[in-house]
Write an enzyme that holds these catalytic residues in place. Structure first.
Site, PDB file in Angstrom:
ATOM      1  N   GLN A 107       0.979  -1.202  -0.049  1.00 30.94           N
ATOM      2  CA  GLN A 107       0.132  -0.061  -0.019  1.00 30.94           C
ATOM      3  C   GLN A 107       0.689   1.158  -0.162  1.00 30.94           C
ATOM      4  OE1 GLN A 107      -3.463  -0.693   3.007  1.00 30.94           O
ATOM      5  NE2 GLN A 107      -1.875  -1.861   3.647  1.00 30.94           N
ATOM      6  N   ASN A 108       2.240   1.046   0.308  1.00 31.55           N
ATOM      7  CA  ASN A 108       2.937   2.300   0.496  1.00 31.55           C
ATOM      8  C   ASN A 108       3.486   2.659  -1.031  1.00 31.55           C
ATOM      9  OD1 ASN A 108       3.142   1.566   3.109  1.00 31.55           O
ATOM     10  ND2 ASN A 108       4.855   0.417   2.914  1.00 31.55           N
ATOM     11  N   HIS A 125      -1.300   1.486  -4.485  1.00 33.42           N
ATOM     12  CA  HIS A 125      -1.582   2.856  -4.619  1.00 33.42           C
ATOM     13  C   HIS A 125      -0.635   3.586  -5.241  1.00 33.42           C
ATOM     14  CE1 HIS A 125      -3.854   2.207  -0.180  1.00 33.42           C
ATOM     15  NE2 HIS A 125      -4.348   2.014  -1.335  1.00 33.42           N
ATOM     16  N   CYS A 133       1.376  14.423 -15.980  1.00 34.18           N
ATOM     17  CA  CYS A 133       0.247  15.697 -16.485  1.00 34.18           C
ATOM     18  C   CYS A 133      -0.985  14.961 -16.832  1.00 34.18           C
ATOM     19  CB  CYS A 133       1.119  16.407 -17.593  1.00 34.18           C
ATOM     20  SG  CYS A 133      -0.225  17.288 -18.392  1.00 34.18           S
ATOM     21  N   CYS A 154       3.202  21.137 -16.301  1.00 32.98           N
ATOM     22  CA  CYS A 154       3.781  20.389 -17.477  1.00 32.98           C
ATOM     23  C   CYS A 154       4.463  21.322 -18.370  1.00 32.98           C
ATOM     24  CB  CYS A 154       2.606  19.712 -17.982  1.00 32.98           C
ATOM     25  SG  CYS A 154       3.222  18.887 -19.457  1.00 32.98           S
ATOM     26  N   GLY A 194       2.483  -4.413   9.128  1.00 29.07           N
ATOM     27  CA  GLY A 194       2.740  -2.968   9.340  1.00 29.07           C
ATOM     28  C   GLY A 194       1.428  -2.466   8.778  1.00 29.07           C
ATOM     29  N   ALA A 239       8.634  -4.592  12.500  1.00 31.84           N
ATOM     30  CA  ALA A 239       8.972  -5.187  11.402  1.00 31.84           C
ATOM     31  C   ALA A 239      10.324  -5.829  11.074  1.00 31.84           C
ATOM     32  CB  ALA A 239       8.629  -4.549  10.141  1.00 31.84           C
TER      33      ALA A 239
HETATM   34  N1  APR Z   1       6.699  -2.261  12.685  1.00 30.50           N
HETATM   35  C1  APR Z   1       5.375  -3.004  12.175  1.00 30.50           C
HETATM   36  N2  APR Z   1       4.547  -2.253  12.250  1.00 30.50           N
HETATM   37  C2  APR Z   1       4.281  -1.033  12.571  1.00 30.50           C
HETATM   38  C3  APR Z   1       5.402  -0.568  13.215  1.00 30.50           C
HETATM   39  C4  APR Z   1       6.831  -1.233  13.036  1.00 30.50           C
HETATM   40  N3  APR Z   1       7.865  -0.517  13.369  1.00 30.50           N
HETATM   41  N4  APR Z   1       5.180   0.696  13.417  1.00 30.50           N
HETATM   42  C5  APR Z   1       4.000   1.023  13.244  1.00 30.50           C
HETATM   43  N5  APR Z   1       3.272  -0.171  12.853  1.00 30.50           N
HETATM   44  C6  APR Z   1       1.970  -0.518  12.493  1.00 30.50           C
HETATM   45  C7  APR Z   1       0.959   0.238  13.209  1.00 30.50           C
HETATM   46  O1  APR Z   1       0.653  -0.569  14.488  1.00 30.50           O
HETATM   47  C8  APR Z   1      -0.329   0.032  12.339  1.00 30.50           C
HETATM   48  O2  APR Z   1      -0.996  -1.131  12.411  1.00 30.50           O
HETATM   49  O3  APR Z   1       2.053  -0.145  11.081  1.00 30.50           O
HETATM   50  C9  APR Z   1       0.546   0.319  10.850  1.00 30.50           C
HETATM   51  C10 APR Z   1       0.237   1.437  10.412  1.00 30.50           C
HETATM   52  O4  APR Z   1      -1.064   1.609   9.853  1.00 30.50           O
HETATM   53  P1  APR Z   1      -1.418   2.938   9.112  1.00 30.50           P
HETATM   54  O5  APR Z   1      -0.821   4.210   9.459  1.00 30.50           O
HETATM   55  O6  APR Z   1      -2.904   2.940   8.900  1.00 30.50           O
HETATM   56  O7  APR Z   1      -0.871   2.498   7.573  1.00 30.50           O
HETATM   57  P2  APR Z   1      -1.523   1.496   6.381  1.00 30.50           P
HETATM   58  O8  APR Z   1      -2.328   0.331   7.172  1.00 30.50           O
HETATM   59  O9  APR Z   1      -0.273   1.288   5.566  1.00 30.50           O
HETATM   60  O10 APR Z   1      -2.489   2.721   5.835  1.00 30.50           O
HETATM   61  C11 APR Z   1      -3.255   2.247   4.670  1.00 30.50           C
HETATM   62  O11 APR Z   1      -4.105   4.432   4.357  1.00 30.50           O
HETATM   63  O12 APR Z   1      -3.857   6.788   4.197  1.00 30.50           O
HETATM   64  C12 APR Z   1      -3.966   5.512   3.430  1.00 30.50           C
HETATM   65  O13 APR Z   1      -3.076   5.121   1.207  1.00 30.50           O
HETATM   66  C13 APR Z   1      -2.667   5.475   2.776  1.00 30.50           C
HETATM   67  O14 APR Z   1      -1.602   3.079   2.012  1.00 30.50           O
HETATM   68  C14 APR Z   1      -2.303   4.037   3.177  1.00 30.50           C
HETATM   69  C15 APR Z   1      -3.568   3.501   3.744  1.00 30.50           C
END
Ligand code: APR
Length: 253
Positions: A107-108, A125, A133, A154, A194, A239
């Site tokens: 998702q990153n 994503h 553009c 652009c 994560g 992680a």
């Molecule tokens: N190691 C493992 N997990 C971790 C760590 C770490 N060091 N630090 C934080 N976390 C976990 C948190 O507990 C949480 O469950 O990572 C997760 C981050 O969650 P979000 O911030 O909601 O991220 P994500 O789930 O990727 O969000 C999904 O939301 O805003 C949109 O498009 C954006 O891709 C993103 C989507």
């Protein structure tokens, strides 16, 4: 509620499942990049507690491009731009090189999986390393654009450039979506790393794999939407620490 401490048995069982897997995939979220210095979106230090997510709302971006771009630059180009991959990204790249990891659905948008050497990365994503553009579809790298003058335009037709990642209200890239579903349906093991599992449709990829019979191993510092739902083995912790331990157990067995 899963036990707080990772039992030795859990780690050993997870390592064996990974080692013996035939079609393992990983599903990663912002948490895997936290140890690279990129804050998560949610949680106490989350980006959405400091910045208004409307900067990534497609309608807002079109109606307030300069305001939107100012926040986008701060978060995704000033901040993200300097981050380097960490050991968690590196272990996944090595699992792929060893033939253990067949696909990595992320998702990153921070490009850190690719920087760590992962090849088969399905970017649900999109990726912040491309600007587009919307009019003539010309693609720019961030370094080709002067982000000190916002919004960037652009050179060909002066239209406002958009980061080539998915905004709220925008569709998922067709190929990434299709290949992610395909990989999930074939998976026998899924490493969820994560992610809160808050955002659809990305969050349903692990559920799709579970429905097709996959075993779910989850790595997170906190329980998520998956933990007491589809997760079989919950390994609580950072992680990079957990993945380094799993890598060591696999190498030793
Ligand atoms: N190691 C493992 N997990 C971790 C760590 C770490 N060091 N630090 C934080 N976390 C976990 C948190 O507990 C949480 O469950 O990572 C997760 C981050 O969650 P979000 O911030 O909601 O991220 P994500 O789930 O990727 O969000 C999904 O939301 O805003 C949109 O498009 C954006 O891709 C993103 C989507």
């Amino acid at each position: 509620m899963k036990n707080k401490l990772n039992s030795k048995a859990d780690m050993q069982l997870a390592a064996e499942l990974i080692r013996d897997s035939r079609s393992m995939i990983a599903f990663t979220g912002a948490g895997i990049s936290v140890e690279s210095g990129i804050p998560p979106f949610r949680g106490p230090e989350g980006l959405w507690s400091r910045y208004d997510p409307q900067c990534l709302d497609l309608d807002f971006f079109h109606s307030h491009p300069k305001e939107s771009w100012t926040v986008i630059k701060t978060i995704f180009y000033d901040f993200f731009g300097k981050a380097e991959f960490n050991q968690a990204h590196r272990v996944l790249a090595d699992f792929e090189a060893k033939g253990l990891l067949k696909a990595l659905v992320t998702q990153n948008i921070d490009n850190l999986h690719q920087m760590a050497g992962s090849k088969n990365v399905l970017e649900f994503h999109g990726n912040s390393q491309k600007l587009i553009c919307p009019h003539c579809k010309k693609i720019y790298l961030p370094q080709e654009v002067n982000l000190d003058v916002l919004p960037p335009r652009c050179v060909a037709d002066k239209q406002i450039l958009k980061p080539d990642f998915v905004f709220f209200g925008e569709g998922i890239p067709e190929e990434a979506y299709r290949r992610s579903i395909e990989a999930a349906r074939k998976a026998d093991v899924v490493l969820i790393i994560g992610t809160t599992g808050e955002v659809m449709p990305a969050a349903m990829i692990p559920t799709e794999a579970k429905r097709a019979g996959a075993t779910i191993i989850e790595i997170n510092t906190e329980p998520s939407n998956y933990t007491n739902n589809i997760t079989e083995i919950f390994l609580q912790g950072k992680a990079s620490e957990i993945l380094l331990k799993l890598e060591d157990l696999i190498q030793r067995n």
